[in-house]
Design an enzyme around this catalytic site. Structure first.
Site, PDB file in Angstrom:
ATOM      1  N   HIS A 130       0.871  -1.175   0.000  1.00 10.89           N
ATOM      2  CA  HIS A 130       0.000   0.000   0.000  1.00 10.89           C
ATOM      3  C   HIS A 130       0.917   1.237   0.000  1.00 10.89           C
ATOM      4  O   HIS A 130       2.015   1.192   0.544  1.00 10.89           O
ATOM      5  CB  HIS A 130      -0.838  -0.049   1.283  1.00 10.89           C
ATOM      6  CG  HIS A 130      -1.908   0.985   1.389  1.00 10.89           C
ATOM      7  ND1 HIS A 130      -1.647   2.277   1.772  1.00 10.89           N
ATOM      8  CD2 HIS A 130      -3.251   0.915   1.194  1.00 10.89           C
ATOM      9  CE1 HIS A 130      -2.784   2.960   1.804  1.00 10.89           C
ATOM     10  NE2 HIS A 130      -3.767   2.158   1.453  1.00 10.89           N
ATOM     11  N   ASP A 207       3.057  -4.607   7.981  1.00  9.11           N
ATOM     12  CA  ASP A 207       1.844  -3.794   7.855  1.00  9.11           C
ATOM     13  C   ASP A 207       0.669  -4.769   7.958  1.00  9.11           C
ATOM     14  O   ASP A 207       0.375  -5.507   7.024  1.00  9.11           O
ATOM     15  CB  ASP A 207       1.880  -3.076   6.499  1.00  9.11           C
ATOM     16  CG  ASP A 207       0.542  -2.474   6.120  1.00  9.11           C
ATOM     17  OD1 ASP A 207      -0.438  -2.649   6.867  1.00  9.11           O
ATOM     18  OD2 ASP A 207       0.476  -1.840   5.056  1.00  9.11           O
ATOM     19  N   GLN A 210      -4.599  -5.208   6.960  1.00 11.59           N
ATOM     20  CA  GLN A 210      -5.642  -6.108   6.430  1.00 11.59           C
ATOM     21  C   GLN A 210      -5.675  -7.451   7.152  1.00 11.59           C
ATOM     22  O   GLN A 210      -6.436  -8.338   6.748  1.00 11.59           O
ATOM     23  CB  GLN A 210      -5.401  -6.358   4.931  1.00 11.59           C
ATOM     24  CG  GLN A 210      -5.542  -5.126   4.067  1.00 11.59           C
ATOM     25  CD  GLN A 210      -6.971  -4.582   4.032  1.00 11.59           C
ATOM     26  OE1 GLN A 210      -7.936  -5.310   4.327  1.00 11.59           O
ATOM     27  NE2 GLN A 210      -7.118  -3.318   3.698  1.00 11.59           N
ATOM     28  N   LYS A 233     -10.514  -0.644  10.347  1.00 11.55           N
ATOM     29  CA  LYS A 233     -10.741  -1.831   9.509  1.00 11.55           C
ATOM     30  C   LYS A 233     -11.166  -3.016  10.366  1.00 11.55           C
ATOM     31  O   LYS A 233     -11.493  -4.075   9.852  1.00 11.55           O
ATOM     32  CB  LYS A 233      -9.476  -2.171   8.723  1.00 11.55           C
ATOM     33  CG  LYS A 233      -9.118  -1.072   7.715  1.00 11.55           C
ATOM     34  CD  LYS A 233      -7.959  -1.475   6.859  1.00 11.55           C
ATOM     35  CE  LYS A 233      -7.315  -0.318   6.148  1.00 11.55           C
ATOM     36  NZ  LYS A 233      -8.021   0.130   4.944  1.00 11.55           N
ATOM     37  N   CYS A 371      -4.720   2.381  -3.710  1.00 13.16           N
ATOM     38  CA  CYS A 371      -3.460   2.886  -3.102  1.00 13.16           C
ATOM     39  C   CYS A 371      -2.307   1.913  -3.331  1.00 13.16           C
ATOM     40  O   CYS A 371      -1.423   1.777  -2.476  1.00 13.16           O
ATOM     41  CB  CYS A 371      -3.620   3.157  -1.606  1.00 13.16           C
ATOM     42  SG  CYS A 371      -4.662   4.547  -1.236  1.00 13.16           S
TER      43      CYS A 371
HETATM   44  N1  PMP Z   1      -1.758  -0.783   4.537  1.00 10.86           N
HETATM   45  C1  PMP Z   1      -2.731  -1.516   4.012  1.00 10.86           C
HETATM   46  C2  PMP Z   1      -2.433  -2.911   3.551  1.00 10.86           C
HETATM   47  C3  PMP Z   1      -4.014  -0.989   3.897  1.00 10.86           C
HETATM   48  O1  PMP Z   1      -4.989  -1.718   3.366  1.00 10.86           O
HETATM   49  C4  PMP Z   1      -4.256   0.330   4.340  1.00 10.86           C
HETATM   50  C5  PMP Z   1      -5.639   0.955   4.213  1.00 10.86           C
HETATM   51  N2  PMP Z   1      -6.248   0.732   2.984  1.00 10.86           N
HETATM   52  C6  PMP Z   1      -3.209   1.048   4.904  1.00 10.86           C
HETATM   53  C7  PMP Z   1      -1.970   0.460   4.984  1.00 10.86           C
HETATM   54  C8  PMP Z   1      -3.397   2.434   5.420  1.00 10.86           C
HETATM   55  O2  PMP Z   1      -4.267   2.418   6.515  1.00 10.86           O
HETATM   56  P1  PMP Z   1      -4.843   3.759   7.127  1.00 10.86           P
HETATM   57  O3  PMP Z   1      -5.370   4.561   5.972  1.00 10.86           O
HETATM   58  O4  PMP Z   1      -5.916   3.292   8.044  1.00 10.86           O
HETATM   59  O5  PMP Z   1      -3.734   4.443   7.831  1.00 10.86           O
END
Ligand code: PMP
Length: 413
Positions: A130, A207, A210, A233, A371
């Protein structure tokens, strides 16, 4: 295909009643919410925990000697303990509350990164990250004249572990990879990734944005040095997240932000920093968010993570079989080990048009790059439509989605 879910894992009707938003309509149709990878819906228990805090004990924490401030401080500390237990961290002080995964990764990049990364050093990330786990490292590398190395993926969207092994060099100073890909659903072999890095004493950040709500995460067994995730999430409010870090690393790291709460003493000549976790929580924290996250963890525990992942896998398998019958569909992300994310493109059609058409049927899916622009570039596509399932989704909703998708494809083609 009716027999895909052979046993009732839990009572969907009962569970769905816990989520007020699932009772509403969208465009005159019942809302079918399949954008859970972007954010999850919130159960009453989380909404009520936040309401209860504001109605009954809203006060700033760790400062007041009066009863409601003490109550708020205790609730905040209790939430930290719930997170500790949930991910099996050794100590509550290893849990830093952040705004979310993005802030957690930035914290490590700014604090650990600026302290430890030097010219010509290398940071390894993967092709399926991401942007939140790319850009902070890219900025750090630019600043320090270090290099970003990328673990490639295969056509199924799986990491090429042999290539990863080859990327590890004496210059590697950090590895940062996602546990589960938000755009493909791939579950990465993070334990192996950590252990290969540790053979060379390289710290690893995972990270887990998910992952924490789909599968049991045990940071001690994973042996990850840092593990980042977002509350929103996992059925908790927005604006709260977690950075887990091993105490011995966090203790040596400089603060990321400075101000109140993160200090133990301030004079105009010198400031002494507070102990962890407070050292990394400057200013008034998101108390309601932490309390909401604690309530979300209680809720997940009441359903059972194993039940959640079993139900979500059944939904994914069923949806994968059904969508594959539609002509022109190509699933993006077909890893052997997958979480409940179904990304797809339809030959000759724009994913955005599919999303808009599905919305007219009350079905909420995400469209675009999710993203993960470099990953989309690698697949040679501008983006996908992505349905992502949570435990409150049902087989009937999948059927409804498939019918709506067939209809959209028919009209658009
Ligand atoms: N890493 C992953 C794998 C994600 O799916 C996301 C959110 N789509 C993020 C990082 C970023 O998370 P946040 O916007 O809640 O900070």
């Amino acid at each position: 295909m009716e027999a895909v879910i052979t046993k009732k894992i839990f009572d969907s009707d009962k569970v769905r009643k816990d989520f007020p938003i699932l009772q509403r309509a969208a465009g005159g149709k019942p809302l079918v919410y399949f954008d859970n990878a972007a954010t999850s819906q919130k159960p009453n228990s989380v909404i009520n925990a936040i309401g209860n805090y504001y109605k009954n004990y809203n006060a700033n924490i760790h400062r007041g000697l009066y009863s409601i401030s003490i109550e708020a401080s205790e609730a905040y500390d209790k939430a930290r303990e719930k997170v500790r237990e949930y991910i099996n961290a050794r100590e509550a002080r290893e849990i830093i509350f952040t705004r979310g995964t993005t802030e957690a990764v930035n914290l490590v990049a700014y604090s650990y990164g600026r302290q430890n990364i030097k010219e010509d050093d290398e940071i390894i990330i993967s092709a399926m990250e991401h942007h939140a786990n790319i850009v902070p490292w890219q900025v750090l590398c630019e600043e320090k004249k270090a290099k970003l190395k990328i673990i490639p993926v295969n056509d199924k969207g799986e990491l090429l572990i042999n290539d990863y092994k080859k990327l590890i060099s004496p210059r590697t100073k950090l590895v940062a990879v996602c546990h589960i890909s938000n755009s493909l659903g791939t579950i990465n072999p993070v334990k192996e990734i950590v252990s290969l890095a540790h053979e060379k004493n390289i710290p690893v950040l995972i990270d887990g944005a998910q992952a924490v709500h789909h599968t049991k995460v045990d940071v001690r067994s994973l042996n990850a040095d840092f593990y980042a995730f977002s509350g929103h999430k996992m059925y908790a409010p927005m604006g709260i997240g977690v950075l887990y870090g091993k105490a011995k690393l966090l203790e040596t790291m400089p603060p990321y932000q400075t101000g109140g709460d993160m200090i133990s003493s301030v004079s105009f000549e010198k400031t002494l920093y507070n102990e962890i976790p407070m050292k990394f929580e400057a200013g008034t924290p998101n108390v309601e968010g932490a309390i909401g996250l604690g309530a979300a963890i209680d809720y997940i525990n009441s359903i059972g993570l194993e039940n959640i992942s079993e139900h979500e896998s059944a939904l994914l398998n069923y949806a994968t079989d059904e969508i594959s019958k539609i002509e022109g569909i190509r699933i993006i992300g077909t890893a052997e080990n997958k979480a409940s994310v179904l990304s797809f493109v339809v030959e000759g059609l724009n994913a955005l048009d599919i999303g808009i058409m599905l919305d007219t049927s009350g079905v909420a899916v995400r469209t675009g790059q999710h993203c993960t622009e470099p990953l989309m570039d690698w697949f040679g596509i501008p983006g996908t439509a992505r349905a992502s399932f949570a435990f409150y989704n049902t087989i009937e909703e999948v059927d409804f989605f498939i019918d709506a998708l067939k209809n959209a494809v028919r009209i658009l083609k």
